[in-house]
Motif scaffolding. Structure first.
Motif, PDB file in Angstrom:
ATOM      1  N   THR A  31      -5.409 -15.876   1.080  1.00  0.00           N
ATOM      2  CA  THR A  31      -6.624 -16.647   1.290  1.00  0.00           C
ATOM      3  C   THR A  31      -6.272 -17.933   2.025  1.00  0.00           C
ATOM      4  N   THR A  91      -7.593 -21.571   2.990  1.00  0.00           N
ATOM      5  CA  THR A  91      -8.628 -22.545   2.632  1.00  0.00           C
ATOM      6  C   THR A  91      -9.296 -23.087   3.896  1.00  0.00           C
ATOM      7  N   ASP A  92     -10.460 -23.673   3.716  1.00  0.00           N
ATOM      8  CA  ASP A  92     -11.157 -24.299   4.847  1.00  0.00           C
ATOM      9  C   ASP A  92     -10.285 -25.382   5.476  1.00  0.00           C
ATOM     10  N   LYS A  93      -9.572 -26.140   4.638  1.00  0.00           N
ATOM     11  CA  LYS A  93      -8.699 -27.204   5.142  1.00  0.00           C
ATOM     12  C   LYS A  93      -7.616 -26.624   6.057  1.00  0.00           C
ATOM     13  N   ILE A 152      -2.443 -18.615  -1.620  1.00  0.00           N
ATOM     14  CA  ILE A 152      -3.449 -19.578  -1.192  1.00  0.00           C
ATOM     15  C   ILE A 152      -2.816 -20.506  -0.162  1.00  0.00           C
ATOM     16  N   THR A 172      -2.912 -23.737   1.911  1.00  0.00           N
ATOM     17  CA  THR A 172      -3.619 -25.003   1.718  1.00  0.00           C
ATOM     18  C   THR A 172      -3.613 -25.904   2.949  1.00  0.00           C
TER      19      THR A 172
END
Length: 106
Positions: free
Chosen positions: A8, A10-12, A88, A90
């Motif tokens: 995944t 993240t939007d960041k 994830i 980041t």
């Protein structure tokens, strides 16, 4: 066969990647190089679906205690952690910058 992990972004981290593309494309006037760099980072991220623990934990706290790992892609660092069967992503940061400060600011 090795377990597959769900990766995944993240939007960041996605914003970081888009900023890298735009910087190379606009400031360096090289849209092809910008897209190539974006694609290399994306492919490296996708490869984390198998054996994401292959990179070492970061050397600084508190991120190390939180399980953050760093994957180098050319001059960029992809930061991520593994939780259950998920990876994830980041942040994606230019490696020559003050990484600890940039992570804290995000």
């Amino acid at each position: 066969m090795a377990d597959k992990y769900e990766v995944t972004v993240t939007d960041k981290a996605l914003n970081d990647m888009e900023s890298i593309y735009y910087y190379i494309s606009e400031n360096l006037s090289s849209p092809i190089s910008g897209m190539n760099q974006y694609n290399r980072i994306a492919q490296a991220i996708e490869s984390l679906d198998v054996f994401p623990e292959r990179t070492k934990l970061v050397d600084f706290e508190p991120e190390r205690s939180m399980g953050f790992r760093q994957l180098l892609v050319d001059n960029y660092s992809v930061f991520y952690f593994v939780s259950n069967n998920k990876v994830i992503i980041t942040n994606v940061i230019y490696s020559s910058s003050d990484i600890e400060k940039r992570l804290l600011d995000s």
